[in-house]
Design a protein around this motif. Structure first.
Motif, PDB file in Angstrom:
ATOM      1  N   GLU A 102       2.153  14.291  -3.635  1.00  0.00           N
ATOM      2  CA  GLU A 102       2.011  12.904  -4.063  1.00  0.00           C
ATOM      3  C   GLU A 102       1.555  12.826  -5.526  1.00  0.00           C
ATOM      4  OE1 GLU A 102       1.836   9.857  -1.840  1.00  0.00           O
ATOM      5  OE2 GLU A 102       2.889  10.981  -0.292  1.00  0.00           O
ATOM      6  N   CYS A 133       0.533  -3.114  -6.250  1.00  0.00           N
ATOM      7  CA  CYS A 133       0.553  -1.989  -5.312  1.00  0.00           C
ATOM      8  C   CYS A 133      -0.777  -1.256  -5.379  1.00  0.00           C
ATOM      9  CB  CYS A 133       1.690  -1.028  -5.669  1.00  0.00           C
ATOM     10  SG  CYS A 133       1.757   0.469  -4.649  1.00  0.00           S
ATOM     11  N   TYR A 156       3.353  10.756  -8.967  1.00  0.00           N
ATOM     12  CA  TYR A 156       2.646   9.567  -9.439  1.00  0.00           C
ATOM     13  C   TYR A 156       3.150   9.064 -10.801  1.00  0.00           C
ATOM     14  CZ  TYR A 156      -0.989   6.667 -11.496  1.00  0.00           C
ATOM     15  OH  TYR A 156      -1.651   5.652 -12.145  1.00  0.00           O
ATOM     16  N   LYS A 209      -4.283   2.835  -8.821  1.00  0.00           N
ATOM     17  CA  LYS A 209      -4.452   4.136  -8.178  1.00  0.00           C
ATOM     18  C   LYS A 209      -5.910   4.333  -7.786  1.00  0.00           C
ATOM     19  CE  LYS A 209      -4.243   9.095  -9.179  1.00  0.00           C
ATOM     20  NZ  LYS A 209      -4.074  10.098 -10.248  1.00  0.00           N
ATOM     21  N   MET A 252      -4.490   7.834  -3.404  1.00  0.00           N
ATOM     22  CA  MET A 252      -4.118   9.216  -3.689  1.00  0.00           C
ATOM     23  C   MET A 252      -5.083  10.168  -2.997  1.00  0.00           C
ATOM     24  SD  MET A 252      -1.930  11.143  -5.219  1.00  0.00           S
ATOM     25  CE  MET A 252      -1.138  10.027  -6.390  1.00  0.00           C
ATOM     26  N   LEU A 310      -0.113  -1.538 -10.707  1.00  0.00           N
ATOM     27  CA  LEU A 310      -0.224  -0.414  -9.773  1.00  0.00           C
ATOM     28  C   LEU A 310      -1.628   0.145  -9.910  1.00  0.00           C
ATOM     29  CD1 LEU A 310       1.004   1.740  -7.823  1.00  0.00           C
ATOM     30  CD2 LEU A 310       1.671   3.034  -9.857  1.00  0.00           C
ATOM     31  N   LEU A 326      -2.265   2.188  -4.543  1.00  0.00           N
ATOM     32  CA  LEU A 326      -1.862   3.549  -4.245  1.00  0.00           C
ATOM     33  C   LEU A 326      -3.105   4.386  -3.954  1.00  0.00           C
ATOM     34  CD1 LEU A 326       0.820   5.613  -6.122  1.00  0.00           C
ATOM     35  CD2 LEU A 326      -1.303   6.661  -5.370  1.00  0.00           C
ATOM     36  N   VAL A 352       9.899   1.846  -3.991  1.00  0.00           N
ATOM     37  CA  VAL A 352       8.515   1.367  -3.890  1.00  0.00           C
ATOM     38  C   VAL A 352       8.322   0.098  -4.723  1.00  0.00           C
ATOM     39  CG1 VAL A 352       6.082   1.996  -4.114  1.00  0.00           C
ATOM     40  CG2 VAL A 352       7.739   3.746  -3.487  1.00  0.00           C
ATOM     41  N   LEU A 368       6.138   6.810 -10.413  1.00  0.00           N
ATOM     42  CA  LEU A 368       5.798   5.514  -9.812  1.00  0.00           C
ATOM     43  C   LEU A 368       5.121   4.611 -10.829  1.00  0.00           C
ATOM     44  CD1 LEU A 368       4.400   6.200  -6.207  1.00  0.00           C
ATOM     45  CD2 LEU A 368       6.638   5.330  -6.852  1.00  0.00           C
ATOM     46  N   THR A 421       0.846  -1.196   0.000  1.00  0.00           N
ATOM     47  CA  THR A 421       0.000   0.000   0.000  1.00  0.00           C
ATOM     48  C   THR A 421       0.883   1.248   0.000  1.00  0.00           C
ATOM     49  OG1 THR A 421      -0.160  -0.141   2.415  1.00  0.00           O
ATOM     50  CG2 THR A 421      -1.987  -1.048   1.121  1.00  0.00           C
ATOM     51  N   SER A 422       0.384   2.307  -0.626  1.00  0.00           N
ATOM     52  CA  SER A 422       1.135   3.556  -0.699  1.00  0.00           C
ATOM     53  C   SER A 422       0.175   4.727  -0.546  1.00  0.00           C
ATOM     54  CB  SER A 422       1.881   3.649  -2.036  1.00  0.00           C
ATOM     55  OG  SER A 422       2.647   4.841  -2.114  1.00  0.00           O
ATOM     56  N   GLY A 423       0.657   5.804   0.065  1.00  0.00           N
ATOM     57  CA  GLY A 423      -0.173   6.992   0.253  1.00  0.00           C
ATOM     58  C   GLY A 423       0.153   7.691   1.554  1.00  0.00           C
TER      59      GLY A 423
END
Length: 382
Positions: A333, A322, A337, A353, A326, A351, A324, A310, A340, A237-239
């Motif tokens: 961020e 992943c 993007y 989003k 946002m 990925l 992400l 990442v 990434l 996870t990303s954010g």
């Protein structure tokens, strides 16, 4: 298993009840200090015998904060200010605010002229050129000034000896969290995505020595169990933050196993410990900040270091992709993007989003995206 479930329930109760936690510490005669994102040196607060309380917005209305910000502003900043204005933070002796990007700077100044009248602000203006000697010297100086300001406001003494003791406690907490995060991938049936979030989030509302004790019990109990097969997608996870209850419910429904994260409120601040061999404690804090990387909010001349980091999180943890999240109107961020996305495409790893806002209650679009993602993962595994 019963002990694990009881511990998870306790972590959840604490994570969902920051006001109760604050009131508990106040009833014990302790003073508490709010800690706003990001990278505020909590150890300084702890070393003064004060209780750091993390302020990360959370769910709730935004009314009063709109008098200071436009309605389309970054929701985390809006909610943080709203909490100060609506009385949610009453009882705090002070708040520590940082200014690492163009979103946080206005927050600090709007806080100063509004909430700051009843809850004094401890202002931290980090140097972004943090790796050079002059940057370390500057940051050590502002950390010391923050300590002096806390001493003045709260009537406490922050000694070098107590700071070094705080480093030991916080280094242990970071190490335990890293170990727990790693274990989550092996026990995805027992530790759901929501459980993982609550265990980490609860540390924002507890003294770290108390959190260490509970976390040790949980880790030992997990290690005593046989490893579990992951039934759902393994993801990174990303954010900024992913603690929305409605979102966590969706992740649990799809059996999402979070094997690693690049989330600001979770792992980004856990990677680097304080070097306890450095004699000057404020220089030790500056050195720790100098070694923090792979965060879009921190300046780094090597623009490709973070995308690689990442992607490596996914590769090294055998992740299927992943997710992400946002956050709306987060320029920092949003600007990174494309890099990434390009890095993940090159690695051949999905990925996904997803739009995120602290006021969201309907994650229907996320459900649709996860349905497609889960089906794709299932096909790839077969």
């Amino acid at each position: 298993m019963t002990d694990i479930q009881n511990l998870l329930k306790e972590f959840k109760n604490i994570a969902e009840s920051p006001r109760e936690q604050l009131d508990k510490y106040l009833a014990e005669g302790k003073k508490a200090v709010g800690v706003f994102p990001y990278y505020a040196p909590e150890e300084i607060i702890y070393a003064g015998g004060l209780v750091p309380i993390g302020i990360w917005g959370g769910q709730g209305p935004i009314d009063k904060a709109k008098e200071y910000f436009p309605t389309f502003y970054y929701s985390l900043a809006l909610r943080c200010l709203e909490m100060g204005l609506d009385g949610s933070l009453d009882g705090l002796s002070a708040s520590m605010l940082t200014t690492l990007d163009d979103t946080l700077r206005p927050l600090s100044q709007n806080y100063k002229v509004s909430v700051g009248r009843k809850i004094p602000m401890v202002f931290l203006n980090h140097a972004q050129h943090r790796k050079e000697d002059f940057g370390k010297t500057y940051n050590a100086k502002i950390f010391k000034q923050a300590a002096e300001r806390l001493e003045e406001i709260c009537g406490v003494e922050i000694t070098d000896e107590n700071l070094k003791k705080a480093f030991e406690v916080y280094n242990e907490n970071r190490a335990l969290k890293r170990e727990f995060i790693k274990l989550c991938g092996d026990y995805s049936e027992t530790i759901k995505a929501s459980d993982r979030c609550y265990v980490l989030k609860s540390s924002y509302y507890m003294l770290k020595d108390e959190h260490n004790k509970m976390l040790k019990e949980l880790i030992e109990a997990l290690k005593a169990m046989p490893k579990e097969e992951c039934k759902g997608p393994r993801v990174v996870t990303s954010g900024i933050i992913t603690d929305n209850p409605a979102l966590l419910e969706v992740l649990d429904k799809f059996n999402i196993c979070v094997v690693a994260d690049d989330v600001a409120s979770e792992s980004r601040g856990l990677k680097v410990d304080v070097d306890t061999s450095i004699e000057d404690p404020y220089m030790a804090l500056a050195d720790q900040f100098a070694r923090m990387d792979e965060d879009p909010i921190l300046y780094d001349p090597d623009i490709w270091k973070r995308p690689k980091y990442v992607v490596d999180l996914a590769v090294n943890n055998d992740a299927d992709g992943c997710l992400l999240f946002m956050m709306t109107f987060n320029d920092t961020e949003e600007m990174e993007y494309p890099s990434l996305k390009k890095a993940y495409e090159k690695a051949g790893i999905p990925l996904i989003k997803m739009g995120y806002d602290q006021q969201m209650t309907d994650f229907g679009q996320v459900k649709t995206q996860l349905e497609t993602f889960s089906e794709m993962v299932e096909l790839n595994r077969n």
